[in-house]
Write a protein that holds these residues in place. Structure first.
Motif, PDB file in Angstrom:
ATOM      1  N   GLN A 139      -2.982   3.078   7.075  1.00 54.78           N
ATOM      2  CA  GLN A 139      -2.695   3.591   5.732  1.00 54.78           C
ATOM      3  C   GLN A 139      -3.583   2.881   4.713  1.00 54.78           C
ATOM      4  N   ASN A 140      -3.677   1.563   4.842  1.00 50.71           N
ATOM      5  CA  ASN A 140      -4.520   0.785   3.933  1.00 50.71           C
ATOM      6  C   ASN A 140      -5.993   1.156   4.112  1.00 50.71           C
ATOM      7  N   CYS A 141      -6.421   1.361   5.340  1.00 47.74           N
ATOM      8  CA  CYS A 141      -7.790   1.768   5.621  1.00 47.74           C
ATOM      9  C   CYS A 141      -8.120   3.068   4.892  1.00 47.74           C
ATOM     10  N   VAL A 142      -7.250   4.066   5.039  1.00 46.41           N
ATOM     11  CA  VAL A 142      -7.488   5.375   4.417  1.00 46.41           C
ATOM     12  C   VAL A 142      -7.435   5.262   2.904  1.00 46.41           C
TER      13      VAL A 142
ATOM     14  N   THR B 207      -4.625   9.430   7.943  1.00 45.79           N
ATOM     15  CA  THR B 207      -3.957   8.284   8.560  1.00 45.79           C
ATOM     16  C   THR B 207      -3.714   8.542  10.040  1.00 45.79           C
ATOM     17  N   SER B 208      -3.293   9.750  10.394  1.00 46.59           N
ATOM     18  CA  SER B 208      -3.110  10.112  11.800  1.00 46.59           C
ATOM     19  C   SER B 208      -4.428   9.971  12.560  1.00 46.59           C
ATOM     20  N   PHE B 209      -5.502  10.479  11.964  1.00 44.95           N
ATOM     21  CA  PHE B 209      -6.829  10.387  12.565  1.00 44.95           C
ATOM     22  C   PHE B 209      -7.228   8.921  12.762  1.00 44.95           C
TER      23      PHE B 209
ATOM     24  N   ALA C  71     -10.633   6.216   0.841  1.00 41.79           N
ATOM     25  CA  ALA C  71     -10.551   7.539   0.206  1.00 41.79           C
ATOM     26  C   ALA C  71      -9.365   7.607  -0.750  1.00 41.79           C
ATOM     27  N   PRO C  72      -9.399   6.840  -1.827  1.00 43.64           N
ATOM     28  CA  PRO C  72      -8.276   6.879  -2.769  1.00 43.64           C
ATOM     29  C   PRO C  72      -8.178   8.251  -3.437  1.00 43.64           C
ATOM     30  N   GLY C  73      -6.967   8.597  -3.843  1.00 46.21           N
ATOM     31  CA  GLY C  73      -6.775   9.825  -4.608  1.00 46.21           C
ATOM     32  C   GLY C  73      -6.484  11.067  -3.783  1.00 46.21           C
ATOM     33  N   LEU C  74      -6.329  10.937  -2.469  1.00 46.06           N
ATOM     34  CA  LEU C  74      -5.975  12.094  -1.654  1.00 46.06           C
ATOM     35  C   LEU C  74      -4.547  12.527  -1.947  1.00 46.06           C
ATOM     36  N   ASN C  75      -4.257  13.811  -1.761  1.00 46.09           N
ATOM     37  CA  ASN C  75      -2.863  14.233  -1.883  1.00 46.09           C
ATOM     38  C   ASN C  75      -2.100  13.744  -0.648  1.00 46.09           C
ATOM     39  N   ASP C  76      -0.784  13.883  -0.667  1.00 44.18           N
ATOM     40  CA  ASP C  76       0.042  13.315   0.403  1.00 44.18           C
ATOM     41  C   ASP C  76      -0.321  13.844   1.789  1.00 44.18           C
TER      42      ASP C  76
ATOM     43  N   GLY D  91       0.786  -1.224   0.000  1.00 41.97           N
ATOM     44  CA  GLY D  91       0.000   0.000   0.000  1.00 41.97           C
ATOM     45  C   GLY D  91       0.818   1.274   0.000  1.00 41.97           C
ATOM     46  N   ARG D  92       0.172   2.334   0.420  1.00 40.32           N
ATOM     47  CA  ARG D  92       0.729   3.680   0.395  1.00 40.32           C
ATOM     48  C   ARG D  92       1.300   4.047   1.765  1.00 40.32           C
TER      49      ARG D  92
END
Length: 161
Positions: A83-86, A102-104, A90-95, A17-18
């Protein structure tokens, strides 16, 4: 052996993942603070390092005191799930948006994130409302927690940047 396990898990986690960016990782580390030994968090869960919750992630192989490096490796491993959850929700978010979410999710849980006004606003493509929605999640047990107020404001700022 413990360090080898953490390194292997960290390497595996980093290729799935990201990954969160440096700003997001720094935010989480600052808000969680590092603790080398076990402690009980605000809701009574056994925790160590940078918010590693032993209720959800077994701590049997950990032998405190941890070094900050071990804590960082453990955090990176823990973050993979969020990270995988987010990314899935919500794919396509900026960094920075991805890092704030992810923090949330790391702090509140994937279930809270996926049911949040943050996510529903993102899906509606209303990013201003999404940023504002972070600030709705500042209480535990019906009372406002000062640390959550600060964390949500920092996440909102990162999301907007």
């Amino acid at each position: 052996m413990q360090k080898q396990i953490l390194v292997v898990i960290s390497i595996i986690g980093l290729v799935v993942g990201r990954d969160i960016n440096g700003a997001g990782l720094a935010l989480i580390k600052e808000m969680e603070d590092f603790r080398a030994d076990f402690y009980w968090d605000q809701i009574g869960q056994k925790t160590i390092g940078y918010g590693h919750c032993c209720v959800y992630h077994p701590c049997d192989q950990l032998h405190p005191p941890l070094t900050e490096q071990q804590g960082s490796e453990l955090l990176r491993t823990d973050l993979v799930e969020f990270q995988n959850c987010v990314e899935n929700a919500a794919p396509g978010l900026n960094d920075n948006q991805f890092a704030a979410c992810t923090s949330f999710a790391f702090n509140m849980g994937c279930g809270t994130f996926t049911g949040s006004h943050v996510l529903s606003s993102i899906r509606a493509r209303d990013f201003n409302a999404a940023a504002n929605a972070f600030n709705e999640y500042v209480s535990m047990g019906g009372r406002v927690i000062a640390g959550l107020v600060v964390r949500r404001k920092r996440e909102e700022q990162l999301f907007r940047s």
